[in-house]
Motif scaffolding. Structure first.
Motif, PDB file in Angstrom:
ATOM      1  N   GLN A   3       0.811  -1.212   0.000  1.00  0.00           N
ATOM      2  CA  GLN A   3       0.000   0.000   0.000  1.00  0.00           C
ATOM      3  C   GLN A   3       0.850   1.270   0.000  1.00  0.00           C
ATOM      4  O   GLN A   3       0.320   2.387  -0.069  1.00  0.00           O
ATOM      5  CB  GLN A   3      -0.919   0.030   1.230  1.00  0.00           C
ATOM      6  N   GLY A   4       2.177   1.104   0.113  1.00  0.00           N
ATOM      7  CA  GLY A   4       3.062   2.258   0.139  1.00  0.00           C
ATOM      8  C   GLY A   4       3.386   2.762   1.531  1.00  0.00           C
ATOM      9  O   GLY A   4       4.035   3.801   1.691  1.00  0.00           O
ATOM     10  N   TRP A   5       2.946   2.054   2.558  1.00  0.00           N
ATOM     11  CA  TRP A   5       3.233   2.468   3.929  1.00  0.00           C
ATOM     12  C   TRP A   5       4.671   2.096   4.290  1.00  0.00           C
ATOM     13  O   TRP A   5       5.184   1.067   3.841  1.00  0.00           O
ATOM     14  CB  TRP A   5       2.279   1.784   4.920  1.00  0.00           C
ATOM     15  N   GLU A   6       5.298   2.913   5.133  1.00  0.00           N
ATOM     16  CA  GLU A   6       6.628   2.572   5.634  1.00  0.00           C
ATOM     17  C   GLU A   6       6.530   1.222   6.336  1.00  0.00           C
ATOM     18  O   GLU A   6       5.637   0.984   7.138  1.00  0.00           O
ATOM     19  CB  GLU A   6       7.114   3.668   6.585  1.00  0.00           C
ATOM     20  N   LEU A   7       7.447   0.310   6.022  1.00  0.00           N
ATOM     21  CA  LEU A   7       7.262  -1.091   6.393  1.00  0.00           C
ATOM     22  C   LEU A   7       7.233  -1.339   7.897  1.00  0.00           C
ATOM     23  O   LEU A   7       6.450  -2.163   8.376  1.00  0.00           O
ATOM     24  CB  LEU A   7       8.358  -1.954   5.752  1.00  0.00           C
ATOM     25  N   GLN A   8       8.085  -0.653   8.669  1.00  0.00           N
ATOM     26  CA  GLN A   8       8.098  -0.917  10.109  1.00  0.00           C
ATOM     27  C   GLN A   8       6.793  -0.458  10.770  1.00  0.00           C
ATOM     28  O   GLN A   8       6.221  -1.177  11.590  1.00  0.00           O
ATOM     29  CB  GLN A   8       9.304  -0.233  10.769  1.00  0.00           C
ATOM     30  N   PHE A   9       6.310   0.724  10.391  1.00  0.00           N
ATOM     31  CA  PHE A   9       5.036   1.201  10.927  1.00  0.00           C
ATOM     32  C   PHE A   9       3.896   0.313  10.417  1.00  0.00           C
ATOM     33  O   PHE A   9       2.988  -0.053  11.174  1.00  0.00           O
ATOM     34  CB  PHE A   9       4.811   2.653  10.499  1.00  0.00           C
ATOM     35  N   GLY A  10       3.971  -0.062   9.147  1.00  0.00           N
ATOM     36  CA  GLY A  10       2.932  -0.896   8.556  1.00  0.00           C
ATOM     37  C   GLY A  10       2.834  -2.266   9.198  1.00  0.00           C
ATOM     38  O   GLY A  10       1.730  -2.798   9.391  1.00  0.00           O
ATOM     39  N   THR A  11       3.977  -2.834   9.560  1.00  0.00           N
ATOM     40  CA  THR A  11       4.007  -4.168  10.166  1.00  0.00           C
ATOM     41  C   THR A  11       3.780  -4.102  11.673  1.00  0.00           C
ATOM     42  O   THR A  11       2.872  -4.741  12.217  1.00  0.00           O
ATOM     43  CB  THR A  11       5.363  -4.839   9.885  1.00  0.00           C
ATOM     44  N   ASN A  12       4.631  -3.321  12.342  1.00  0.00           N
ATOM     45  CA  ASN A  12       4.624  -3.326  13.809  1.00  0.00           C
ATOM     46  C   ASN A  12       3.360  -2.718  14.394  1.00  0.00           C
ATOM     47  O   ASN A  12       2.867  -3.183  15.427  1.00  0.00           O
ATOM     48  CB  ASN A  12       5.843  -2.570  14.339  1.00  0.00           C
ATOM     49  N   HIS A  13       2.840  -1.673  13.754  1.00  0.00           N
ATOM     50  CA  HIS A  13       1.613  -1.054  14.269  1.00  0.00           C
ATOM     51  C   HIS A  13       0.376  -1.393  13.447  1.00  0.00           C
ATOM     52  O   HIS A  13      -0.557  -2.015  13.956  1.00  0.00           O
ATOM     53  CB  HIS A  13       1.747   0.466  14.365  1.00  0.00           C
ATOM     54  N   LEU A  14       0.342  -0.996  12.180  1.00  0.00           N
ATOM     55  CA  LEU A  14      -0.907  -1.132  11.413  1.00  0.00           C
ATOM     56  C   LEU A  14      -1.342  -2.587  11.272  1.00  0.00           C
ATOM     57  O   LEU A  14      -2.528  -2.894  11.365  1.00  0.00           O
ATOM     58  CB  LEU A  14      -0.751  -0.487  10.039  1.00  0.00           C
ATOM     59  N   GLY A  15      -0.386  -3.493  11.061  1.00  0.00           N
ATOM     60  CA  GLY A  15      -0.745  -4.907  10.945  1.00  0.00           C
ATOM     61  C   GLY A  15      -1.361  -5.435  12.221  1.00  0.00           C
ATOM     62  O   GLY A  15      -2.405  -6.104  12.198  1.00  0.00           O
ATOM     63  N   HIS A  16      -0.736  -5.127  13.348  1.00  0.00           N
ATOM     64  CA  HIS A  16      -1.282  -5.574  14.634  1.00  0.00           C
ATOM     65  C   HIS A  16      -2.594  -4.861  14.964  1.00  0.00           C
ATOM     66  O   HIS A  16      -3.495  -5.463  15.565  1.00  0.00           O
ATOM     67  CB  HIS A  16      -0.254  -5.343  15.750  1.00  0.00           C
ATOM     68  N   PHE A  17      -2.708  -3.596  14.580  1.00  0.00           N
ATOM     69  CA  PHE A  17      -3.963  -2.867  14.789  1.00  0.00           C
ATOM     70  C   PHE A  17      -5.100  -3.558  14.047  1.00  0.00           C
ATOM     71  O   PHE A  17      -6.187  -3.795  14.606  1.00  0.00           O
ATOM     72  CB  PHE A  17      -3.795  -1.422  14.313  1.00  0.00           C
ATOM     73  N   ALA A  18      -4.859  -3.890  12.770  1.00  0.00           N
ATOM     74  CA  ALA A  18      -5.887  -4.558  11.964  1.00  0.00           C
ATOM     75  C   ALA A  18      -6.241  -5.921  12.546  1.00  0.00           C
ATOM     76  O   ALA A  18      -7.416  -6.326  12.562  1.00  0.00           O
ATOM     77  CB  ALA A  18      -5.401  -4.707  10.517  1.00  0.00           C
ATOM     78  N   LEU A  19      -5.241  -6.637  13.027  1.00  0.00           N
ATOM     79  CA  LEU A  19      -5.473  -7.955  13.615  1.00  0.00           C
ATOM     80  C   LEU A  19      -6.333  -7.844  14.875  1.00  0.00           C
ATOM     81  O   LEU A  19      -7.331  -8.554  15.032  1.00  0.00           O
ATOM     82  CB  LEU A  19      -4.136  -8.612  13.952  1.00  0.00           C
ATOM     83  N   ALA A  20      -5.949  -6.950  15.781  1.00  0.00           N
ATOM     84  CA  ALA A  20      -6.691  -6.796  17.034  1.00  0.00           C
ATOM     85  C   ALA A  20      -8.116  -6.327  16.775  1.00  0.00           C
ATOM     86  O   ALA A  20      -9.074  -6.814  17.389  1.00  0.00           O
ATOM     87  CB  ALA A  20      -5.966  -5.820  17.952  1.00  0.00           C
ATOM     88  N   ASP A  21      -8.258  -5.382  15.855  1.00  0.00           N
ATOM     89  CA  ASP A  21      -9.591  -4.875  15.536  1.00  0.00           C
ATOM     90  C   ASP A  21     -10.461  -5.989  14.937  1.00  0.00           C
ATOM     91  O   ASP A  21     -11.641  -6.119  15.276  1.00  0.00           O
ATOM     92  CB  ASP A  21      -9.475  -3.694  14.567  1.00  0.00           C
ATOM     93  N   GLY A  22      -9.863  -6.804  14.083  1.00  0.00           N
ATOM     94  CA  GLY A  22     -10.613  -7.909  13.484  1.00  0.00           C
ATOM     95  C   GLY A  22     -11.012  -8.972  14.492  1.00  0.00           C
ATOM     96  O   GLY A  22     -12.070  -9.595  14.376  1.00  0.00           O
ATOM     97  N   LEU A  23     -10.152  -9.171  15.507  1.00  0.00           N
ATOM     98  CA  LEU A  23     -10.422 -10.187  16.527  1.00  0.00           C
ATOM     99  C   LEU A  23     -11.209  -9.634  17.718  1.00  0.00           C
ATOM    100  O   LEU A  23     -11.474 -10.373  18.671  1.00  0.00           O
ATOM    101  CB  LEU A  23      -9.109 -10.791  17.026  1.00  0.00           C
ATOM    102  N   ARG A  24     -11.601  -8.380  17.652  1.00  0.00           N
ATOM    103  CA  ARG A  24     -12.313  -7.785  18.788  1.00  0.00           C
ATOM    104  C   ARG A  24     -13.549  -8.586  19.205  1.00  0.00           C
ATOM    105  O   ARG A  24     -13.766  -8.794  20.416  1.00  0.00           O
ATOM    106  CB  ARG A  24     -12.703  -6.343  18.462  1.00  0.00           C
ATOM    107  N   PRO A  25     -14.394  -9.066  18.285  1.00  0.00           N
ATOM    108  CA  PRO A  25     -15.551  -9.856  18.738  1.00  0.00           C
ATOM    109  C   PRO A  25     -15.141 -11.103  19.524  1.00  0.00           C
ATOM    110  O   PRO A  25     -15.802 -11.466  20.506  1.00  0.00           O
ATOM    111  CB  PRO A  25     -16.264 -10.224  17.434  1.00  0.00           C
TER     112      PRO A  25
END
Length: 313
Positions: A124-146
């Motif tokens: 997506q063009g995001w800086e890889l460390q921010f994209g992996t360490n934060h955004l990836g985990h953010f998306a995972l946690a948000d998806g697993l919230r239920p």
């Protein structure tokens, strides 16, 4: 425990993950550990399994994950080990992991990470460390919230780093599109984001009984340093200010993670940053420990959450 009372435990920098959970029964407990194929991720998963949790190893390389799972079963006797593919830089992989999950989830340990990489970007063009360490985990946690909400009293653990002291989240140019790229500034920013996530997740998800905390595992040499040559690794050791005798084993490095994931000592605690099995004090200039005030700033935490949602679409 009062809102301003700093959390301490009987455990220390020398405690191992197994010692932290020695008297804890996790029968009926289900956990996910990202990056569980190497380093402290393996020992986090091992300690949780040793206490009776059903552990899912969320890993990029499933074959390596299966070997780790077999080793954990051999050392703990727990056969309830699952392995699932997860690439945090790939939104489709995260969505597939979430879609494949069913039932409650009691602990999500966001342990995976990359450190001090050359300038690289996600699809997506995001800086890889921010994209992996934060955004990836953010998306995972948000998806697993239920699933976390269904567990009642679930916990999310964000593995941060003392490197968060290197940089706040630079909201005006998170992805280094205008400023010069620096591997350590990018890493530090992503680790600050991990702490801010824990602050805001605790606030937003309180009604679901979900709490989140962040931690610094300690100074440990693991596969995380794979992007650093040997000379740079020695400079990192020297700059860390941590004497050689204080560098931790992976078993000690995983101790704070499992404390936050499953110890009854942390019931009802959220939005905080821990080191050496205790809540860290605020950072003081010249120190190599403590938490930066900007990493606990509620306004920055709320802003990051909104930016993350917008970025992920």
């Amino acid at each position: 425990m009062g809102a301003t009372e700093r959390v301490t435990t009987r455990f220390t920098a020398e405690s191992t993950a197994a010692e932290v959970l020695a008297d804890v029964d996790l029968s009926g407990h289900r956990s996910v550990v990202t990056g569980a194929s190497s380093g402290i991720g393996v020992e986090t998963a091992r300690a949780l399994a040793g206490a009776g949790s059903e552990v899912t190893l969320a890993v990029r390389d499933v074959e390596v994950g299966r070997r780790v799972a077999a080793d954990i079963t051999a050392t703990t006797g727990n056969t309830a080990l699952r392995v699932a593919r997860l690439d945090l830089a790939d939104l489709a992989s995260i969505a597939a992991f979430v879609a494949g999950w069913s039932g409650p989830l009691h602990a999500l340990v966001n342990n995976a990470g990359i450190m001090a990489t050359p300038e690289l970007r996600t699809p997506q063009g995001w800086e890889l460390q921010f994209g992996t360490n934060h955004l990836g985990h953010f998306a995972l946690a948000d998806g697993l919230r239920p699933a976390l909400a269904a567990a009642g009293g679930a916990r999310v653990v964000a593995v941060s780093s003392a490197a968060h002291l290197r940089s706040a989240v630079e909201f005006d140019d998170i992805h280094f599109e205008r400023r010069p790229y620096h591997p350590w500034a990018a890493y530090g920013q992503s680790k600050t984001a991990n702490v801010l996530f824990a602050v805001e997740a605790t606030r937003r998800w309180a009604a679901d009984g979900i709490s989140a905390n962040a931690l610094m595992p300690g100074a440990i040499m693991t596969n995380l340093q794979r992007h650093i040559d040997s000379g740079e690794a020695e400079r990192v050791r020297a700059r860390s200010g941590v004497p050689a005798r204080a560098w931790k084993t992976v078993e000690q490095g995983a101790a704070t993670s499992v404390l936050l994931a499953a110890s009854p000592l942390l019931d009802g605690v959220g939005g905080r940053y821990f080191e050496d099995c205790a809540e860290a004090p605020l950072h003081t200039p010249g120190s190599v420990s403590g938490v930066a005030p900007y990493a606990l700033d509620p306004a920055a935490a709320e802003r990051l959450w909104d930016v993350s949602l917008h970025t992920l679409g």
